[in-house]
Design a protein around this motif. Structure first.
Motif, PDB file in Angstrom:
ATOM      1  N   ILE A  82      42.567  44.765  50.435  1.00  0.00           N
ATOM      2  CA  ILE A  82      42.056  44.063  49.260  1.00  0.00           C
ATOM      3  C   ILE A  82      42.490  44.821  48.013  1.00  0.00           C
ATOM      4  O   ILE A  82      42.328  46.043  47.927  1.00  0.00           O
ATOM      5  N   ASP A  83      43.027  44.103  47.056  1.00  0.00           N
ATOM      6  CA  ASP A  83      43.380  44.684  45.757  1.00  0.00           C
ATOM      7  C   ASP A  83      42.080  44.819  44.962  1.00  0.00           C
ATOM      8  O   ASP A  83      41.400  43.815  44.718  1.00  0.00           O
ATOM      9  N   PRO A  84      41.713  46.036  44.545  1.00  0.00           N
ATOM     10  CA  PRO A  84      40.444  46.212  43.835  1.00  0.00           C
ATOM     11  C   PRO A  84      40.407  45.517  42.470  1.00  0.00           C
ATOM     12  O   PRO A  84      39.327  45.232  41.957  1.00  0.00           O
ATOM     13  N   GLN A  85      41.566  45.213  41.901  1.00  0.00           N
ATOM     14  CA  GLN A  85      41.612  44.525  40.605  1.00  0.00           C
ATOM     15  C   GLN A  85      41.262  43.047  40.734  1.00  0.00           C
ATOM     16  O   GLN A  85      40.606  42.479  39.855  1.00  0.00           O
ATOM     17  N   THR A  86      41.706  42.420  41.811  1.00  0.00           N
ATOM     18  CA  THR A  86      41.498  40.977  41.980  1.00  0.00           C
ATOM     19  C   THR A  86      40.425  40.646  43.012  1.00  0.00           C
ATOM     20  O   THR A  86      39.976  39.507  43.087  1.00  0.00           O
ATOM     21  N   ASN A  87      40.069  41.625  43.820  1.00  0.00           N
ATOM     22  CA  ASN A  87      39.143  41.434  44.950  1.00  0.00           C
ATOM     23  C   ASN A  87      39.678  40.427  45.961  1.00  0.00           C
ATOM     24  O   ASN A  87      38.905  39.788  46.681  1.00  0.00           O
ATOM     25  N   GLN A  88      40.986  40.279  46.015  1.00  0.00           N
ATOM     26  CA  GLN A  88      41.634  39.367  46.956  1.00  0.00           C
ATOM     27  C   GLN A  88      42.509  40.166  47.914  1.00  0.00           C
ATOM     28  O   GLN A  88      43.042  41.215  47.567  1.00  0.00           O
ATOM     29  N   LEU A  89      42.662  39.641  49.122  1.00  0.00           N
ATOM     30  CA  LEU A  89      43.572  40.234  50.093  1.00  0.00           C
ATOM     31  C   LEU A  89      44.992  40.130  49.552  1.00  0.00           C
ATOM     32  O   LEU A  89      45.387  39.070  49.055  1.00  0.00           O
ATOM     33  N   VAL A  90      45.749  41.230  49.592  1.00  0.00           N
ATOM     34  CA  VAL A  90      47.128  41.179  49.099  1.00  0.00           C
ATOM     35  C   VAL A  90      47.954  40.281  50.006  1.00  0.00           C
ATOM     36  O   VAL A  90      47.737  40.235  51.215  1.00  0.00           O
ATOM     37  N   ASP A  91      48.866  39.589  49.408  1.00  0.00           N
ATOM     38  CA  ASP A  91      49.741  38.698  50.146  1.00  0.00           C
ATOM     39  C   ASP A  91      50.935  39.504  50.639  1.00  0.00           C
ATOM     40  O   ASP A  91      51.625  40.138  49.846  1.00  0.00           O
ATOM     41  N   GLY A  92      51.150  39.530  51.935  1.00  0.00           N
ATOM     42  CA  GLY A  92      52.293  40.268  52.447  1.00  0.00           C
ATOM     43  C   GLY A  92      52.164  40.590  53.911  1.00  0.00           C
ATOM     44  O   GLY A  92      51.140  40.340  54.552  1.00  0.00           O
ATOM     45  N   ASP A  93      53.217  41.208  54.419  1.00  0.00           N
ATOM     46  CA  ASP A  93      53.293  41.562  55.831  1.00  0.00           C
ATOM     47  C   ASP A  93      52.527  42.859  56.115  1.00  0.00           C
ATOM     48  O   ASP A  93      51.833  43.399  55.251  1.00  0.00           O
ATOM     49  N   ILE A  94      52.689  43.370  57.314  1.00  0.00           N
ATOM     50  CA  ILE A  94      51.959  44.568  57.736  1.00  0.00           C
ATOM     51  C   ILE A  94      52.322  45.777  56.871  1.00  0.00           C
ATOM     52  O   ILE A  94      51.467  46.626  56.595  1.00  0.00           O
ATOM     53  N   THR A  95      53.551  45.864  56.395  1.00  0.00           N
ATOM     54  CA  THR A  95      53.952  46.974  55.529  1.00  0.00           C
ATOM     55  C   THR A  95      53.186  46.930  54.216  1.00  0.00           C
ATOM     56  O   THR A  95      52.606  47.937  53.779  1.00  0.00           O
ATOM     57  N   VAL A  96      53.149  45.784  53.588  1.00  0.00           N
ATOM     58  CA  VAL A  96      52.437  45.611  52.318  1.00  0.00           C
ATOM     59  C   VAL A  96      50.950  45.884  52.503  1.00  0.00           C
ATOM     60  O   VAL A  96      50.332  46.606  51.709  1.00  0.00           O
ATOM     61  N   GLN A  97      50.370  45.332  53.559  1.00  0.00           N
ATOM     62  CA  GLN A  97      48.932  45.503  53.777  1.00  0.00           C
ATOM     63  C   GLN A  97      48.571  46.947  54.130  1.00  0.00           C
ATOM     64  O   GLN A  97      47.576  47.469  53.654  1.00  0.00           O
TER      65      GLN A  97
END
Length: 158
Positions: free
Chosen positions: A66-81
């Protein structure tokens, strides 16, 4: 014989000091539970704390991407997450006045064990010079917000 007696006496006296040193160390440990909270990591999405400090240990709750700025799960693959999860863990550890270099244990939860090798490459980059904590990696049926990964960490304060 006199030399051996002197050595034995020193060993005996040293053994007598060990319990005293142990008790001193234990009595210096922090025994009060402290809640760790930082705006630089996602707010808890349930009835739990980002981390707890107890007896000079930091117990971080599991972090998803979760991006603390948006409170949303980041969009991306396992590397990004995985990178976002470590940003969150790092922020929590810094709020507790410690760092990733003091992590002694991690538990990794993966939505798909086929992501293990990729996750492992990212994971390794956060623990330079082979300073790897103990770790378990487990495949689970699902994670909150359909995340691909969740990681719990435990660290020392020193």
């Amino acid at each position: 014989m006199k030399i051996e007696a002197k050595i034995m006496k020193k060993i005996f006296l040293s053994l007598l000091l060990i319990p005293t040193l142990f008790m001193t160390q234990c009595s210096n440990q922090q025994s009060e539970k402290i809640i760790v909270s930082t705006p630089n990591a996602p707010a808890a999405i349930g009835p739990y704390s980002q981390a707890i400090i107890y007896n000079n240990m930091v117990y971080c709750s599991g972090q998803i991407a979760i991006d603390p700025q948006t409170n949303q799960l980041v969009d991306g693959d396992i590397t990004v997450q995985t990178n976002q999860v470590f940003k969150n863990i790092k922020a929590i550890l810094e709020a507790a006045n410690t760092s990733l270099s003091n992590v002694v244990r991690c538990t990794v939860y993966l939505a798909d064990m086929n992501d293990f090798a990729t996750m492992n490459s990212v994971y390794e980059s956060y623990f330079p010079e082979g300073n790897y904590p103990a770790r378990s990696a487990i495949e689970v049926a699902s994670l909150p917000k359909n995340a691909l990964i969740e990681i719990e960490a435990t660290a020392t304060l020193h």
